[in-house]
Design a protein around this motif. Sequence first.
Motif, PDB file in Angstrom:
ATOM      1  N   PHE A  23      -9.247 -12.450  23.447  1.00 28.86           N
ATOM      2  CA  PHE A  23     -10.351 -11.804  22.734  1.00 28.86           C
ATOM      3  C   PHE A  23     -11.656 -12.591  22.864  1.00 28.86           C
ATOM      4  CE2 PHE A  23      -6.697  -9.804  20.734  1.00 28.86           C
ATOM      5  CZ  PHE A  23      -7.118  -8.486  20.611  1.00 28.86           C
ATOM      6  N   GLU A  24     -11.837 -13.249  23.983  1.00 30.98           N
ATOM      7  CA  GLU A  24     -13.046 -14.043  24.171  1.00 30.98           C
ATOM      8  C   GLU A  24     -14.306 -13.187  24.089  1.00 30.98           C
ATOM      9  OE1 GLU A  24     -14.936 -17.440  27.143  1.00 30.98           O
ATOM     10  OE2 GLU A  24     -13.019 -16.492  27.647  1.00 30.98           O
ATOM     11  N   SER A  25     -14.216 -11.920  24.465  1.00 32.75           N
ATOM     12  CA  SER A  25     -15.383 -11.029  24.409  1.00 32.75           C
ATOM     13  C   SER A  25     -15.897 -10.822  22.993  1.00 32.75           C
ATOM     14  CB  SER A  25     -15.047  -9.666  25.031  1.00 32.75           C
ATOM     15  OG  SER A  25     -14.929  -9.760  26.429  1.00 32.75           O
ATOM     16  N   PHE A  26     -15.046 -11.142  21.998  1.00 31.49           N
ATOM     17  CA  PHE A  26     -15.426 -10.917  20.602  1.00 31.49           C
ATOM     18  C   PHE A  26     -15.540 -12.227  19.822  1.00 31.49           C
ATOM     19  CE2 PHE A  26     -13.058  -7.289  22.219  1.00 31.49           C
ATOM     20  CZ  PHE A  26     -13.989  -6.269  22.035  1.00 31.49           C
ATOM     21  N   SER A  27     -15.626 -13.341  20.538  1.00 32.45           N
ATOM     22  CA  SER A  27     -15.710 -14.650  19.905  1.00 32.45           C
ATOM     23  C   SER A  27     -17.131 -15.209  19.992  1.00 32.45           C
ATOM     24  CB  SER A  27     -14.743 -15.623  20.595  1.00 32.45           C
ATOM     25  OG  SER A  27     -14.935 -16.942  20.135  1.00 32.45           O
ATOM     26  N   ARG A  28     -17.497 -16.000  18.994  1.00 31.05           N
ATOM     27  CA  ARG A  28     -18.741 -16.757  19.093  1.00 31.05           C
ATOM     28  C   ARG A  28     -18.720 -17.564  20.389  1.00 31.05           C
ATOM     29  NH1 ARG A  28     -20.669 -18.450  13.743  1.00 31.05           N
ATOM     30  NH2 ARG A  28     -21.082 -16.491  12.635  1.00 31.05           N
ATOM     31  N   VAL A  29     -19.852 -17.657  21.046  1.00 31.86           N
ATOM     32  CA  VAL A  29     -19.905 -18.342  22.343  1.00 31.86           C
ATOM     33  C   VAL A  29     -19.615 -19.828  22.204  1.00 31.86           C
ATOM     34  CG1 VAL A  29     -21.383 -18.927  24.303  1.00 31.86           C
ATOM     35  CG2 VAL A  29     -21.493 -16.636  23.297  1.00 31.86           C
ATOM     36  N   LYS A  30     -20.223 -20.485  21.236  1.00 34.66           N
ATOM     37  CA  LYS A  30     -20.024 -21.917  21.042  1.00 34.66           C
ATOM     38  C   LYS A  30     -19.018 -22.129  19.916  1.00 34.66           C
ATOM     39  CE  LYS A  30     -24.597 -23.255  22.725  1.00 34.66           C
ATOM     40  NZ  LYS A  30     -25.873 -23.964  22.416  1.00 34.66           N
ATOM     41  N   THR A  31     -17.757 -22.198  20.293  1.00 42.42           N
ATOM     42  CA  THR A  31     -16.705 -22.409  19.310  1.00 42.42           C
ATOM     43  C   THR A  31     -15.633 -23.294  19.913  1.00 42.42           C
ATOM     44  OG1 THR A  31     -15.104 -21.301  17.850  1.00 42.42           O
ATOM     45  CG2 THR A  31     -15.478 -20.299  19.993  1.00 42.42           C
ATOM     46  N   GLU A  32     -15.102 -24.215  19.124  1.00 42.95           N
ATOM     47  CA  GLU A  32     -14.135 -25.190  19.624  1.00 42.95           C
ATOM     48  C   GLU A  32     -12.711 -24.687  19.403  1.00 42.95           C
ATOM     49  OE1 GLU A  32     -14.973 -28.926  17.811  1.00 42.95           O
ATOM     50  OE2 GLU A  32     -17.016 -29.038  18.611  1.00 42.95           O
ATOM     51  N   VAL A  33     -12.176 -24.006  20.406  1.00 42.26           N
ATOM     52  CA  VAL A  33     -10.795 -23.540  20.362  1.00 42.26           C
ATOM     53  C   VAL A  33     -10.129 -23.867  21.692  1.00 42.26           C
ATOM     54  CG1 VAL A  33     -11.193 -21.673  18.702  1.00 42.26           C
ATOM     55  CG2 VAL A  33     -11.489 -21.224  21.141  1.00 42.26           C
ATOM     56  N   ASN A  34      -8.796 -23.994  21.653  1.00 40.94           N
ATOM     57  CA  ASN A  34      -8.055 -24.295  22.882  1.00 40.94           C
ATOM     58  C   ASN A  34      -7.837 -23.054  23.736  1.00 40.94           C
ATOM     59  OD1 ASN A  34      -7.739 -27.051  22.229  1.00 40.94           O
ATOM     60  ND2 ASN A  34      -6.006 -26.566  20.900  1.00 40.94           N
ATOM     61  N   HIS A  35      -7.818 -21.899  23.083  1.00 42.17           N
ATOM     62  CA  HIS A  35      -7.628 -20.642  23.811  1.00 42.17           C
ATOM     63  C   HIS A  35      -8.145 -19.496  22.956  1.00 42.17           C
ATOM     64  CE1 HIS A  35      -4.214 -19.210  21.334  1.00 42.17           C
ATOM     65  NE2 HIS A  35      -3.933 -20.495  21.221  1.00 42.17           N
TER      66      HIS A  35
END
Length: 247
Positions: free
Chosen positions: A150-162
């Motif tokens: 769901f990267e298309s719906f995530s904040r661009v600058k966010t610290e996640v592993n996936h």
Amino acid sequence: MRYFLELSYHGANYHGWQRQQNAHSVQQEIEEGLTRILGQETVITGSGRTDAGVHAHFQVAHFDTSSQLPPDQLAYKLNAVLPDDIAIAACRPVREDAHARFDAEVRGYHYFIHQKKNPFLRGQSYFYSRPLDVDLMNEAAHKLLGRQDFESFSRVKTEVNHFECEVFKALWYFQNDQLVFNVRANRFLRGMVRALVGTLLEVGRKKLTIEDFVSIIAAKNRTKAGKAAPPHGLYLSEVNYPNHIYL
């Protein structure tokens, strides 16, 4: 001893859940209240963050204390010192290794929209007067089910592993005079629900087709999705845990 706090809050007066410098947060209010009652500095860990202006019908946070104050009395005293827009529903003893964030198995959000002007819903629901094809929105929402990126719906600058989430439910329905979106998943990315709602509204206005929506998911690019819906229509509404963590 470790406890889970079950609570709700109206997010209008807060810059989100998480404590931060030079900004008023829900976490800060609760930590200051607990520190005052328990007589020792107390830090809490929430099940997840909510952004500025977002509400919670149900949030969970854990904390540790050596106090012998009974849980029901602790909840009572905490409610007495907290502002009116934060309410503690329960304080529950849990296992020492129980974690409000990492042990959560399911989280759920509701997003509320009203399409006729209503002053009593101001700040609690998104006023969106344009005609919507809700059946089409549900057809698109069905494409969210299952485990996918769901990267298309995530904040661009966010610290996640996936960016993978498993969505169990994504449904639009009418409740009294409001249109409600209910989405449940094992985890959510920052800004995910508001981005989903904003994009699904474009489907409802027929600015995007179902095929377009599927392509946006596959793109893994936030710029392809729609504008995020306003925060005041969003509510964290569910956080579920396995029974064995409770004492």
